[in-house]
Design a protein around this motif. Structure first.
Motif, PDB file in Angstrom:
ATOM      1  N   UNK A   2       0.828  -1.198   0.000  1.00  0.00           N
ATOM      2  CA  UNK A   2       0.000   0.000   0.000  1.00  0.00           C
ATOM      3  C   UNK A   2       0.865   1.251   0.000  1.00  0.00           C
ATOM      4  N   UNK A   3       0.443   2.256  -0.773  1.00  0.00           N
ATOM      5  CA  UNK A   3       1.080   3.575  -0.791  1.00  0.00           C
ATOM      6  C   UNK A   3      -0.004   4.604  -0.499  1.00  0.00           C
ATOM      7  N   UNK A   4       0.248   5.499   0.438  1.00  0.00           N
ATOM      8  CA  UNK A   4      -0.719   6.531   0.813  1.00  0.00           C
ATOM      9  C   UNK A   4      -0.071   7.905   0.735  1.00  0.00           C
ATOM     10  N   UNK A   5      -0.735   8.835   0.055  1.00  0.00           N
ATOM     11  CA  UNK A   5      -0.272  10.210  -0.051  1.00  0.00           C
ATOM     12  C   UNK A   5      -1.300  11.092   0.636  1.00  0.00           C
ATOM     13  N   UNK A   6      -0.897  11.765   1.706  1.00  0.00           N
ATOM     14  CA  UNK A   6      -1.815  12.572   2.507  1.00  0.00           C
ATOM     15  C   UNK A   6      -1.494  14.051   2.372  1.00  0.00           C
ATOM     16  N   UNK A   7      -2.478  14.879   2.728  1.00  0.00           N
ATOM     17  CA  UNK A   7      -2.316  16.335   2.750  1.00  0.00           C
ATOM     18  C   UNK A   7      -1.906  16.899   1.394  1.00  0.00           C
ATOM     19  N   UNK A   8      -2.523  16.372   0.333  1.00  0.00           N
ATOM     20  CA  UNK A   8      -2.274  16.922  -0.993  1.00  0.00           C
ATOM     21  C   UNK A   8      -3.392  17.904  -1.335  1.00  0.00           C
ATOM     22  N   UNK A   9      -3.152  18.864  -2.217  1.00  0.00           N
ATOM     23  CA  UNK A   9      -4.188  19.845  -2.546  1.00  0.00           C
ATOM     24  C   UNK A   9      -5.431  19.168  -3.118  1.00  0.00           C
ATOM     25  N   UNK A  44      -0.510  12.353 -10.151  1.00  0.00           N
ATOM     26  CA  UNK A  44      -0.026  11.182  -9.417  1.00  0.00           C
ATOM     27  C   UNK A  44      -0.072   9.920 -10.268  1.00  0.00           C
ATOM     28  N   UNK A  45      -1.219   9.672 -10.875  1.00  0.00           N
ATOM     29  CA  UNK A  45      -1.386   8.400 -11.572  1.00  0.00           C
ATOM     30  C   UNK A  45      -0.755   8.402 -12.957  1.00  0.00           C
ATOM     31  N   UNK A  46      -0.555   9.559 -13.538  1.00  0.00           N
ATOM     32  CA  UNK A  46       0.203   9.617 -14.789  1.00  0.00           C
ATOM     33  C   UNK A  46       1.651   9.236 -14.537  1.00  0.00           C
ATOM     34  N   UNK A  47       2.205   9.716 -13.432  1.00  0.00           N
ATOM     35  CA  UNK A  47       3.587   9.366 -13.094  1.00  0.00           C
ATOM     36  C   UNK A  47       3.731   7.865 -12.868  1.00  0.00           C
ATOM     37  N   UNK A  48       2.753   7.279 -12.164  1.00  0.00           N
ATOM     38  CA  UNK A  48       2.795   5.834 -11.909  1.00  0.00           C
ATOM     39  C   UNK A  48       2.660   5.053 -13.219  1.00  0.00           C
ATOM     40  N   UNK A  49       1.748   5.504 -14.088  1.00  0.00           N
ATOM     41  CA  UNK A  49       1.548   4.809 -15.367  1.00  0.00           C
ATOM     42  C   UNK A  49       2.778   4.920 -16.255  1.00  0.00           C
ATOM     43  N   UNK A  50       3.422   6.093 -16.255  1.00  0.00           N
ATOM     44  CA  UNK A  50       4.632   6.276 -17.070  1.00  0.00           C
ATOM     45  C   UNK A  50       5.734   5.315 -16.647  1.00  0.00           C
ATOM     46  N   UNK A 105       8.551   7.196  -8.223  1.00  0.00           N
ATOM     47  CA  UNK A 105       7.711   7.972  -9.133  1.00  0.00           C
ATOM     48  C   UNK A 105       6.814   8.938  -8.372  1.00  0.00           C
ATOM     49  N   UNK A 106       6.220   8.447  -7.281  1.00  0.00           N
ATOM     50  CA  UNK A 106       5.294   9.277  -6.511  1.00  0.00           C
ATOM     51  C   UNK A 106       6.037  10.375  -5.768  1.00  0.00           C
ATOM     52  N   UNK A 107       7.218  10.054  -5.204  1.00  0.00           N
ATOM     53  CA  UNK A 107       7.989  11.078  -4.472  1.00  0.00           C
ATOM     54  C   UNK A 107       8.306  12.276  -5.355  1.00  0.00           C
TER      55      UNK A 107
END
Length: 597
Positions: A456-463, A472-478, A513-515
């Motif tokens: 699991x990956x969780x990204x919190x406090x994003x706009x 986020x998901x474009x970076x993961x897909x790339x 990618x997410x970082x």
């Protein structure tokens, strides 16, 4: 001699001319060498007229008497259709639901079928008659007339096709077939020639109005080929059938449910049993909740959000308040100016980047995403109601659904890790379950799956603004990372939290990618857990069978297992737990659904 079941909706029998047209179709089918069972709805707006008439008499009509009243609409129709067939030179007999042999429970206005006796129908068919059956109705054990609720005539037709082992069930309606989306909202929507049961179940549950999901449940349970056909022409319509090689489109269609409401239980205890209490309160009122989302807890408290039809909001809020009282903590929040936009396609199982493509098209339209939930073949987003139609058009165009093929340029193909079983084993398991059914509409859970291969990956406090999920998901897909579960709950104070699960072997690449994306938001935090297990309860029509969630989460609570994430769809309810508790959770669910043998 093969049996064909033909269902005609209210608009198809609204006038004498349309009744004769429907009769001619049945007669032509019989003269082509088939036995024919017609299922007929009430004429035109007859049901609405009866409802309005009752409202003039009382503000709270007794449900039993409403069923007695509403059933007369179908009885009028079947008698007229049988007369029309006889004027065309063929033998016909009209039958009410009780005369057909449909037995139901006693849930007036929304009864569920318990059994169907076929003796009388077969006798009539063997005598050369066309059977004209009243849709939407049955009788309980005390011979009280009951009605099957919304979509009841579709349910009647498909159930009769199942028990009669019909060659096909034809659903005649006022549209050409199943479209990629609502052609009234998107002029470029295209008719689909064939669609799988799973795709149609998801689309029906998500708001596509061509067929009701309960009828498709029957079709898949008993392998009944359904064909949605236009009543006004000889068009071939759309075949709804088992999944085939030709069904491997990335996205088959879009569905928009406008009249949705969101309910959130905020600040509830993060402990085993919390979700069992929430779902028990909803199931007690038979509220079919959808888009159930629970994200990772913070500070010892959790939050769960879900959607319901806006017409069910008042009763849902009462149930939610009762749940909060039972938990001893938390508060209930709700919102009504929302709509649910979903994409559906079996090709999602093997294509990466589908979510990114959808989210980017929403960002391009300036549409913010309030909630996200996914399944193997569906991605649902909650958006503002005043933007939903523009969002629908943008996403439809992005996936090129106006064309015969719809491969989006940014979507890559990658074989998803195994773990759900091949198609033949799933069908075999489904048939084993079906063969044990004592009642046709009992809860159907075909499998309980355990996947210990993910992280699991969780990204919190994003706009909380348009385009964030797309980034986020474009970076993961790339990076060619296949995402399985996506969970985004309702945001608070302008900040959102998104969780996703990926194959554990892809975790390090996903984090890199997410970082890179998250670094632009100073307040954002990134956490991950490589030691998770995903439990999935798989079956048909789980959302409409409101007791499934209650049973699932009660079993986990009794095993003292805490839940980290929840994600639901029409075909699957999934929960993420600690990997160390995965096998214990799996055994508890197998036992709860009587699959441990």
């Amino acid at each position: 001699m093969s049996i064909i079941v033909q269902k005609f909706g209210g608009t198809s029998v609204a006038t004498a001319q349309k009744i004769l047209a429907a009769a001619r179709r049945a007669v032509a089918t019989k003269r082509a060498g088939h036995q024919v069972v017609m299922v007929v709805s009430a004429r035109g707006h007859k049901t609405d007229e009866l409802v309005d008439l009752a409202a003039e008499i009382t503000d709270s009509p007794p449900p039993r008497e409403m069923d007695m009243l509403l059933s007369t609409g179908e009885q009028e129709s079947v008698a007229l259709v049988a007369m029309a067939i006889q004027t065309l030179g063929e033998k016909a007999v009209s039958l009410t639901g009780g005369q057909i042999g449909i037995q139901t429970d006693t849930s007036y206005t929304k009864a569920r079928i318990r059994n169907i006796s076929t003796d009388r129908m077969r006798r009539c068919l063997d005598e050369g008659a066309i059977v004209v059956a009243a849709g939407f109705q049955g009788v309980d054990d005390d011979l009280n007339i009951t009605t099957l609720g919304r979509g009841g005539s579709d349910t009647t037709a498909t159930a009769l096709a199942a028990v009669l082992r019909a060659a096909e069930c034809e659903i005649y309606t006022d549209v050409e077939g199943v479209f990629t989306t609502d052609p009234r909202l998107v002029k470029d929507a295209r008719k689909v020639g064939r669609i799988s049961y799973d795709e149609m179940l998801e689309m029906a549950s998500l708001g596509a109005g061509v067929m009701h999901s309960r009828s498709i449940e029957f079709a898949k349970k008993f392998a009944v080929p359904l064909r949605v056909r236009p009543a006004y022409s000889d068009g071939a319509g759309t075949l709804i059938a088992p999944e085939g090689d030709e069904d491997q489109r990335v996205v088959s269609g879009l569905a928009l449910a406008r009249n949705e409401a969101r309910v959130s239980l905020v600040g509830i205890p993060d402990r085993p049993g919390t979700m069992a209490i929430v779902f028990a309160n909803m199931a007690a009122r038979k509220i079919p909740i959808d888009m159930v989302v629970q994200n990772v807890a913070q500070g010892g408290t959790a939050e769960v959000s879900f959607t319901v039809p806006q017409s069910d909001l008042a009763e849902t809020l009462t149930a939610a308040e009762d749940a909060v009282k039972g938990l001893g903590a938390g508060r209930v929040e709700s919102g009504t100016a929302v709509a649910k936009l979903s994409i559906v396609g079996v090709g999602m199982r093997t294509h990466s980047g589908v979510a990114a493509h959808m989210f980017q098209s929403l960002a391009d339209a300036g549409v913010n995403i309030q909630m996200i939930t996914t399944s193997e073949i569906k991605i649902s987003t909650l958006v503002s109601r005043d933007q939903c139609e523009e969002a629908l058009r943008k996403v439809h165009a992005a996936f090129k659904l106006d064309k015969p093929t719809n491969e989006p340029p940014a979507v890559g193909v990658r074989q998803k890790p195994a773990g759900n079983g091949d198609a033949s084993s799933q069908k075999r398991l489904l048939h084993e379950v079906v063969s044990k059914l004592a009642a046709m509409e009992d809860i159907v859970v075909s499998e309980v799956l355990l996947d210990e291969s993910q992280a699991r990956v969780t990204i919190s406090e994003i706009p909380d603004s348009p385009g964030i999920s797309a980034q986020l998901f474009s970076a993961v897909a790339d990076g060619d990372v296949m995402v399985d579960m996506i969970v985004q709950n309702q945001s608070h104070s302008g900040r959102a939290r998104v969780s996703l699960t990926v194959d554990r072997a892809d975790l390090e690449r996903c984090l890199l990618l997410v970082r890179e994306v998250v670094s632009q938001w100073p307040e954002a935090t990134l956490t991950y857990d490589p030691e998770i297990a995903t439990l999935s309860v798989v079956g048909i029509g789980l959302r409409t069978h409101t007791g499934v969630g209650e049973r699932m989460f009660r079993a986990l609570a009794d095993a003292s297992i805490n839940i980290q994430l929840i994600n639901t769809s029409e075909m699957r309810m999934s929960a993420v737990v600690a990997r160390s508790e995965g096998k214990k959770a799996h055994e508890a669910l197998l036992k709860a659904f009587s699959l441990n043998s």
